[in-house]
Design a protein around this motif. Structure first.
Motif, PDB file in Angstrom:
ATOM      1  N   THR A 167       0.827  -1.203   0.000  1.00 36.06           N
ATOM      2  CA  THR A 167       0.000   0.000   0.000  1.00 36.06           C
ATOM      3  C   THR A 167       0.860   1.252   0.000  1.00 36.06           C
ATOM      4  O   THR A 167       0.588   2.222  -0.728  1.00 36.06           O
ATOM      5  CB  THR A 167      -0.939   0.009   1.218  1.00 36.06           C
ATOM      6  OG1 THR A 167      -1.803  -1.131   1.152  1.00 36.06           O
ATOM      7  CG2 THR A 167      -1.786   1.270   1.258  1.00 36.06           C
ATOM      8  N   THR A 170       2.231   1.980  -3.419  1.00 36.99           N
ATOM      9  CA  THR A 170       1.260   2.624  -4.314  1.00 36.99           C
ATOM     10  C   THR A 170       1.156   4.112  -4.009  1.00 36.99           C
ATOM     11  O   THR A 170       0.998   4.930  -4.917  1.00 36.99           O
ATOM     12  CB  THR A 170      -0.124   1.977  -4.222  1.00 36.99           C
ATOM     13  OG1 THR A 170      -0.732   2.237  -2.950  1.00 36.99           O
ATOM     14  CG2 THR A 170      -0.057   0.484  -4.470  1.00 36.99           C
ATOM     15  N   ARG A 171       1.253   4.467  -2.718  1.00 39.16           N
ATOM     16  CA  ARG A 171       1.144   5.872  -2.335  1.00 39.16           C
ATOM     17  C   ARG A 171       2.349   6.670  -2.809  1.00 39.16           C
ATOM     18  O   ARG A 171       2.224   7.791  -3.314  1.00 39.16           O
ATOM     19  CB  ARG A 171       1.010   5.989  -0.811  1.00 39.16           C
ATOM     20  CG  ARG A 171       0.683   7.396  -0.323  1.00 39.16           C
ATOM     21  CD  ARG A 171       0.815   7.508   1.181  1.00 39.16           C
ATOM     22  NE  ARG A 171       2.198   7.421   1.612  1.00 39.16           N
ATOM     23  CZ  ARG A 171       3.065   8.438   1.562  1.00 39.16           C
ATOM     24  NH1 ARG A 171       2.698   9.614   1.069  1.00 39.16           N
ATOM     25  NH2 ARG A 171       4.306   8.278   1.994  1.00 39.16           N
ATOM     26  N   GLY A 176       0.023   0.565  -9.463  1.00 40.68           N
ATOM     27  CA  GLY A 176      -1.101  -0.251  -9.033  1.00 40.68           C
ATOM     28  C   GLY A 176      -0.601  -1.594  -8.531  1.00 40.68           C
ATOM     29  O   GLY A 176       0.619  -1.832  -8.443  1.00 40.68           O
ATOM     30  N   ASP A 205      -8.621  -1.604  -3.770  1.00 42.84           N
ATOM     31  CA  ASP A 205      -8.985  -0.539  -4.710  1.00 42.84           C
ATOM     32  C   ASP A 205      -7.853  -0.216  -5.681  1.00 42.84           C
ATOM     33  O   ASP A 205      -8.072   0.461  -6.694  1.00 42.84           O
ATOM     34  CB  ASP A 205      -9.398   0.724  -3.953  1.00 42.84           C
ATOM     35  CG  ASP A 205      -8.280   1.279  -3.076  1.00 42.84           C
ATOM     36  OD1 ASP A 205      -7.533   0.478  -2.473  1.00 42.84           O
ATOM     37  OD2 ASP A 205      -8.152   2.510  -2.979  1.00 42.84           O
ATOM     38  N   GLN A 206      -6.640  -0.692  -5.405  1.00 47.29           N
ATOM     39  CA  GLN A 206      -5.502  -0.463  -6.287  1.00 47.29           C
ATOM     40  C   GLN A 206      -5.216  -1.648  -7.209  1.00 47.29           C
ATOM     41  O   GLN A 206      -4.268  -1.610  -7.986  1.00 47.29           O
ATOM     42  CB  GLN A 206      -4.247  -0.172  -5.451  1.00 47.29           C
ATOM     43  CG  GLN A 206      -4.346   1.054  -4.570  1.00 47.29           C
ATOM     44  CD  GLN A 206      -4.544   2.326  -5.383  1.00 47.29           C
ATOM     45  OE1 GLN A 206      -3.908   2.510  -6.413  1.00 47.29           O
ATOM     46  NE2 GLN A 206      -5.435   3.191  -4.924  1.00 47.29           N
TER      47      GLN A 206
END
Length: 285
Positions: A167, A170-171, A176, A205-206
């Protein structure tokens, strides 16, 4: 995603299979429920010949996902510039619907190891992998998906759990995720963790793509089950169940059937794709 990157057109939320040349005629003439194909980038980074001619014909019929297996995005050394250049050329020529790589390393001191090895999840690893993702995305001019690995041991120095680590990547990078549900099950069994808890913590969601594959079952020195991500047999029933659990939370996603060893005939791959299509039919797009 960074402002200077171009996102991929998305894969359709249906079943795909990993393409093998022996299935070329069958794929074109009898696709059945197979709606897209995946290729391994390293098999198509040459200058021409039959592989690229076949790929061009397939790309006129199917959306194509390009999956890298040799970049060693988690390695300590800088990314190989020649490999990166050839990969960028392939992506520019093919204009695929998706590109993905593994959260793993496979190179050391100039040698290539024929495996995808897991990493300790530390702040130093996070920075290195994020830098490599930035370099890759800038080279290919578009967003990539990063795949969770299969693990056979845990690193004592890790300070992040795997879903949180992914996560954060992705940030930081705008990449993705590619969720390999079989890898989740393999790792959870080998490390004695809960695969559903992993899915609950994952940034669904990614996710731009889901992978399914077969695994082999062995035992370790203490007689405990040891699963090997072998891609040489049908998807196991517990992995199908974990897929159902995932789709109920994520909604419909593109699902790939991977089968890379002891490759079966086309009808066997179609049957696995049909089972994935059935799973997708129960969830919302």
């Amino acid at each position: 995603m960074r402002d200077n990157q171009i996102d991929f057109p998305h894969l359709p939320a249906c079943a795909g299979v990993g393409f093998k040349p022996l299935h070329y005629t069958d794929a074109l003439q009898n696709p059945g429920t197979v709606g897209w194909l995946e290729i391994h980038a390293e098999n198509y980074m040459g200058a021409g010949g039959r592989p690229l001619a076949q790929l061009r014909a397939l790309a006129e019929r199917f959306p194509i996902s390009v999956h890298g297996v040799g970049l060693s995005i988690g390695g300590e050394a800088p990314l190989d510039q020649d490999h990166l250049d050839r990969l960028a050329h392939l992506v520019d020529w093919l204009q695929p619907a998706s590109f993905s790589e593994h959260l793993a390393w496979s190179t050391h001191d100039g040698a290539f190891l024929n495996d995808l090895l897991p990493l300790p999840y530390t702040n130093a690893t996070l920075t290195r992998v994020a830098d490599h993702i930035d370099q890759l995305q800038n080279a290919i001019g578009r967003r990539m998906l990063l795949e969770n690995p299969s693990s056979y041991l845990a690193f004592s120095e890790s300070t992040w759990d795997e879903p949180a680590f992914l996560t954060e990547l992705t940030r930081r990078t705008g990449c993705g995720l590619l969720l390999d549900v079989n890898n989740v099950f393999v790792s959870a069994t080998n490390l004695d963790t809960n695969p559903r808890a992993y899915i609950d913590a994952y940034a669904l969601d990614q996710v731009g793509e889901i992978h399914l594959g077969g695994h082999s079952v062995e035992t370790d020195d203490d007689g405990a089950p040891l699963l090997i991500d072998s891609h040489g047999q049908p998807v196991a029933d517990p992995v199908w169940s974990l897929l159902d659990y995932t789709l109920a939370r994520s909604g419909a996603k593109p699902i790939l059937i991977e089968w890379d060893a002891d490759v079966p005939d086309w009808s066997t791959l179609q049957a696995e794709a049909t089972r994935a299509t059935t799973a997708l039919a129960t969830v919302a797009v």
